[in-house]
Design a protein around this motif. Sequence first.
Motif, mmCIF file in Angstrom:
data_model
loop_
_atom_site.group_PDB
_atom_site.id
_atom_site.type_symbol
_atom_site.label_atom_id
_atom_site.label_comp_id
_atom_site.label_asym_id
_atom_site.label_seq_id
_atom_site.Cartn_x
_atom_site.Cartn_y
_atom_site.Cartn_z
ATOM 1 N N GLY A 146 106.356 134.757 54.705
ATOM 2 C CA GLY A 146 106.670 136.179 54.631
ATOM 3 C C GLY A 146 105.434 136.973 54.261
ATOM 4 O O GLY A 146 104.364 136.423 54.036
ATOM 5 N N GLU A 147 105.598 138.264 54.199
ATOM 6 C CA GLU A 147 104.495 139.147 53.833
ATOM 7 C C GLU A 147 104.238 139.055 52.337
ATOM 8 O O GLU A 147 105.164 138.903 51.541
ATOM 9 C CB GLU A 147 104.834 140.586 54.217
ATOM 10 C CG GLU A 147 104.946 140.793 55.719
ATOM 11 C CD GLU A 147 105.284 142.221 56.064
ATOM 12 O OE1 GLU A 147 105.079 143.104 55.213
ATOM 13 O OE2 GLU A 147 105.756 142.442 57.187
ATOM 14 N N GLU A 148 102.973 139.168 51.983
ATOM 15 C CA GLU A 148 102.561 139.174 50.583
ATOM 16 C C GLU A 148 103.129 137.989 49.818
ATOM 17 O O GLU A 148 103.701 138.140 48.739
ATOM 18 C CB GLU A 148 102.950 140.495 49.910
ATOM 19 C CG GLU A 148 102.293 141.699 50.558
ATOM 20 C CD GLU A 148 102.727 143.000 49.934
ATOM 21 O OE1 GLU A 148 103.275 142.981 48.818
ATOM 22 O OE2 GLU A 148 102.502 144.042 50.558
ATOM 23 N N GLU A 149 102.992 136.798 50.394
ATOM 24 C CA GLU A 149 103.391 135.550 49.733
ATOM 25 C C GLU A 149 104.901 135.420 49.514
ATOM 26 O O GLU A 149 105.344 134.558 48.764
ATOM 27 C CB GLU A 149 102.672 135.398 48.381
ATOM 28 C CG GLU A 149 101.193 135.668 48.429
ATOM 29 C CD GLU A 149 100.368 134.402 48.569
ATOM 30 O OE1 GLU A 149 100.830 133.343 48.171
ATOM 31 O OE2 GLU A 149 99.246 134.504 49.083
ATOM 32 N N ALA A 150 105.701 136.289 50.115
ATOM 33 C CA ALA A 150 107.158 136.235 49.940
ATOM 34 C C ALA A 150 107.757 135.312 50.993
ATOM 35 O O ALA A 150 108.186 135.766 52.047
ATOM 36 C CB ALA A 150 107.760 137.624 50.029
ATOM 37 N N GLU A 151 107.762 134.016 50.702
ATOM 38 C CA GLU A 151 108.322 133.062 51.648
ATOM 39 C C GLU A 151 109.837 133.134 51.644
ATOM 40 O O GLU A 151 110.452 133.475 50.650
ATOM 41 C CB GLU A 151 107.909 131.636 51.271
ATOM 42 C CG GLU A 151 106.464 131.358 51.479
ATOM 43 C CD GLU A 151 106.135 129.899 51.238
ATOM 44 O OE1 GLU A 151 105.062 129.512 51.662
ATOM 45 O OE2 GLU A 151 106.932 129.180 50.632
ATOM 46 N N PHE A 161 110.026 123.476 47.545
ATOM 47 C CA PHE A 161 108.882 124.017 48.265
ATOM 48 C C PHE A 161 107.794 124.507 47.309
ATOM 49 O O PHE A 161 106.601 124.355 47.592
ATOM 50 C CB PHE A 161 109.318 125.116 49.238
ATOM 51 C CG PHE A 161 109.801 124.576 50.554
ATOM 52 C CD1 PHE A 161 108.937 124.444 51.627
ATOM 53 C CD2 PHE A 161 111.123 124.178 50.712
ATOM 54 C CE1 PHE A 161 109.379 123.926 52.843
ATOM 55 C CE2 PHE A 161 111.572 123.659 51.920
ATOM 56 C CZ PHE A 161 110.697 123.537 52.990
ATOM 57 N N LEU A 162 108.178 125.068 46.166
ATOM 58 C CA LEU A 162 107.178 125.491 45.179
ATOM 59 C C LEU A 162 106.430 124.293 44.602
ATOM 60 O O LEU A 162 105.226 124.364 44.346
ATOM 61 C CB LEU A 162 107.830 126.311 44.061
ATOM 62 C CG LEU A 162 108.283 127.714 44.452
ATOM 63 C CD1 LEU A 162 109.061 128.365 43.305
ATOM 64 C CD2 LEU A 162 107.094 128.575 44.857
ATOM 65 N N LEU A 163 107.136 123.192 44.398
ATOM 66 C CA LEU A 163 106.491 121.973 43.923
ATOM 67 C C LEU A 163 105.441 121.511 44.934
ATOM 68 O O LEU A 163 104.295 121.216 44.574
ATOM 69 C CB LEU A 163 107.530 120.873 43.692
ATOM 70 C CG LEU A 163 106.967 119.496 43.326
ATOM 71 C CD1 LEU A 163 106.289 119.540 41.955
ATOM 72 C CD2 LEU A 163 108.072 118.452 43.357
ATOM 73 N N HIS A 164 105.813 121.469 46.193
ATOM 74 C CA HIS A 164 104.869 121.043 47.227
ATOM 75 C C HIS A 164 103.721 122.040 47.378
ATOM 76 O O HIS A 164 102.583 121.641 47.655
ATOM 77 C CB HIS A 164 105.588 120.819 48.555
ATOM 78 C CG HIS A 164 106.241 119.481 48.629
ATOM 79 N ND1 HIS A 164 105.645 118.404 49.239
ATOM 80 C CD2 HIS A 164 107.434 119.029 48.138
ATOM 81 C CE1 HIS A 164 106.439 117.345 49.133
ATOM 82 N NE2 HIS A 164 107.525 117.707 48.472
#
Length: 117
Positions: free
Chosen positions: A40-45, A75-78
Amino acid sequence: MATELSEEQLPIDRELGAAVLSLLPDEWTGALLRVERVPGEEEAERYRIQLTPTGKGQGSVTPDEEVEVAVQKLFLLHQRFKTGLQSISYTYRQKKDGSWGQVGEYEYDDSDEEAVG
Protein backbone atom coordinates in the motif's frame (compact mmCIF):
# COMPACT_ATOMS: atom_id res chain seq x y z
CA MET A 1 18.56 -16.72 12.21
CA ALA A 2 16.22 -19.27 10.60
CA THR A 3 15.85 -21.04 13.95
CA GLU A 4 14.97 -17.77 15.67
CA LEU A 5 12.39 -17.00 12.97
CA SER A 6 10.88 -20.48 13.33
CA GLU A 7 10.70 -20.16 17.10
CA GLU A 8 8.92 -16.82 16.86
CA GLN A 9 6.62 -18.00 14.06
CA LEU A 10 5.37 -21.13 15.84
CA PRO A 11 3.04 -19.35 18.30
CA ILE A 12 1.73 -17.14 15.49
CA ASP A 13 1.01 -20.22 13.35
CA ARG A 14 -0.86 -21.76 16.29
CA GLU A 15 -2.83 -18.55 16.86
CA LEU A 16 -3.70 -18.33 13.17
CA GLY A 17 -4.66 -22.01 13.03
CA ALA A 18 -6.94 -21.73 16.05
CA ALA A 19 -8.59 -18.62 14.57
CA VAL A 20 -9.15 -20.32 11.21
CA LEU A 21 -10.47 -23.57 12.69
CA SER A 22 -12.93 -21.68 14.90
CA LEU A 23 -14.57 -20.26 11.76
CA LEU A 24 -14.99 -23.48 9.79
CA PRO A 25 -18.45 -24.99 9.37
CA ASP A 26 -18.80 -28.42 11.01
CA GLU A 27 -19.14 -30.22 7.67
CA TRP A 28 -15.77 -28.99 6.38
CA THR A 29 -12.98 -31.58 6.57
CA GLY A 30 -10.31 -29.38 5.05
CA ALA A 31 -9.61 -25.76 4.31
CA LEU A 32 -7.16 -23.63 2.37
CA LEU A 33 -6.12 -20.26 3.75
CA ARG A 34 -4.46 -18.15 1.07
CA VAL A 35 -3.00 -14.76 1.96
CA GLU A 36 -1.31 -12.34 -0.42
CA ARG A 37 0.50 -9.19 0.65
CA VAL A 38 -0.82 -6.12 -1.18
CA PRO A 39 1.67 -3.26 -0.87
CA GLY A 40 0.00 0.00 0.00
CA GLU A 41 0.93 3.65 -0.02
CA GLU A 42 3.22 4.97 2.69
CA GLU A 43 4.04 1.51 4.07
CA ALA A 44 0.34 0.72 4.65
CA GLU A 45 0.25 -2.91 3.58
CA ARG A 46 -2.97 -4.81 3.16
CA TYR A 47 -3.60 -8.52 2.89
CA ARG A 48 -5.94 -10.37 0.54
CA ILE A 49 -7.27 -13.28 2.62
CA GLN A 50 -9.30 -16.20 1.22
CA LEU A 51 -10.58 -19.20 3.14
CA THR A 52 -12.12 -22.03 1.09
CA PRO A 53 -12.92 -25.73 1.63
CA THR A 54 -10.58 -28.45 0.32
CA GLY A 55 -12.43 -31.54 1.52
CA LYS A 56 -16.10 -32.00 2.30
CA GLY A 57 -18.02 -28.79 2.48
CA GLN A 58 -19.00 -25.92 0.23
CA GLY A 59 -18.86 -22.16 0.03
CA SER A 60 -16.36 -19.91 1.67
CA VAL A 61 -15.81 -18.33 5.05
CA THR A 62 -15.14 -14.65 5.69
CA PRO A 63 -12.02 -14.25 7.85
CA ASP A 64 -12.63 -12.39 11.08
CA GLU A 65 -10.49 -9.93 13.03
CA GLU A 66 -8.63 -12.74 14.85
CA VAL A 67 -7.47 -14.17 11.52
CA GLU A 68 -6.55 -10.71 10.22
CA VAL A 69 -4.50 -9.88 13.34
CA ALA A 70 -2.62 -13.19 13.22
CA VAL A 71 -1.90 -12.70 9.51
CA GLN A 72 -0.56 -9.24 10.20
CA LYS A 73 1.67 -10.59 12.99
CA LEU A 74 3.06 -13.23 10.65
CA PHE A 75 3.89 -10.77 7.89
CA LEU A 76 5.37 -8.25 10.34
CA LEU A 77 7.60 -10.98 11.76
CA HIS A 78 8.87 -11.83 8.28
CA GLN A 79 9.31 -8.14 7.53
CA ARG A 80 11.49 -7.82 10.64
CA PHE A 81 13.64 -10.73 9.44
CA LYS A 82 13.67 -9.28 5.88
CA THR A 83 12.53 -12.54 4.26
CA GLY A 84 10.55 -10.88 1.45
CA LEU A 85 7.43 -12.94 2.23
CA GLN A 86 4.79 -12.26 -0.44
CA SER A 87 2.13 -14.88 0.19
CA ILE A 88 1.24 -17.87 2.32
CA SER A 89 -0.97 -20.87 1.78
CA TYR A 90 -1.94 -22.97 4.78
CA THR A 91 -3.81 -26.20 4.21
CA TYR A 92 -5.78 -27.57 7.16
CA ARG A 93 -6.96 -31.20 7.12
CA GLN A 94 -9.08 -33.01 9.65
CA LYS A 95 -7.52 -36.32 10.72
CA LYS A 96 -9.44 -39.52 11.42
CA ASP A 97 -9.23 -38.86 15.17
CA GLY A 98 -10.91 -35.47 14.71
CA SER A 99 -7.78 -33.38 15.28
CA TRP A 100 -6.43 -31.07 12.60
CA GLY A 101 -3.11 -30.90 10.78
CA GLN A 102 -1.59 -27.84 9.12
CA VAL A 103 0.85 -27.54 6.23
CA GLY A 104 2.25 -24.21 5.07
CA GLU A 105 3.70 -23.01 1.79
CA TYR A 106 5.44 -19.66 1.51
CA GLU A 107 6.27 -17.51 -1.51
CA TYR A 108 9.04 -14.94 -1.28
CA ASP A 109 10.03 -11.96 -3.39
CA ASP A 110 13.40 -12.82 -4.88
CA SER A 111 13.93 -9.51 -6.69
CA ASP A 112 16.30 -8.32 -3.96
CA GLU A 113 18.72 -11.18 -4.56
CA GLU A 114 21.82 -10.48 -6.60
CA ALA A 115 22.24 -12.34 -9.85
CA VAL A 116 24.81 -15.10 -9.79
CA GLY A 117 27.04 -15.50 -12.78
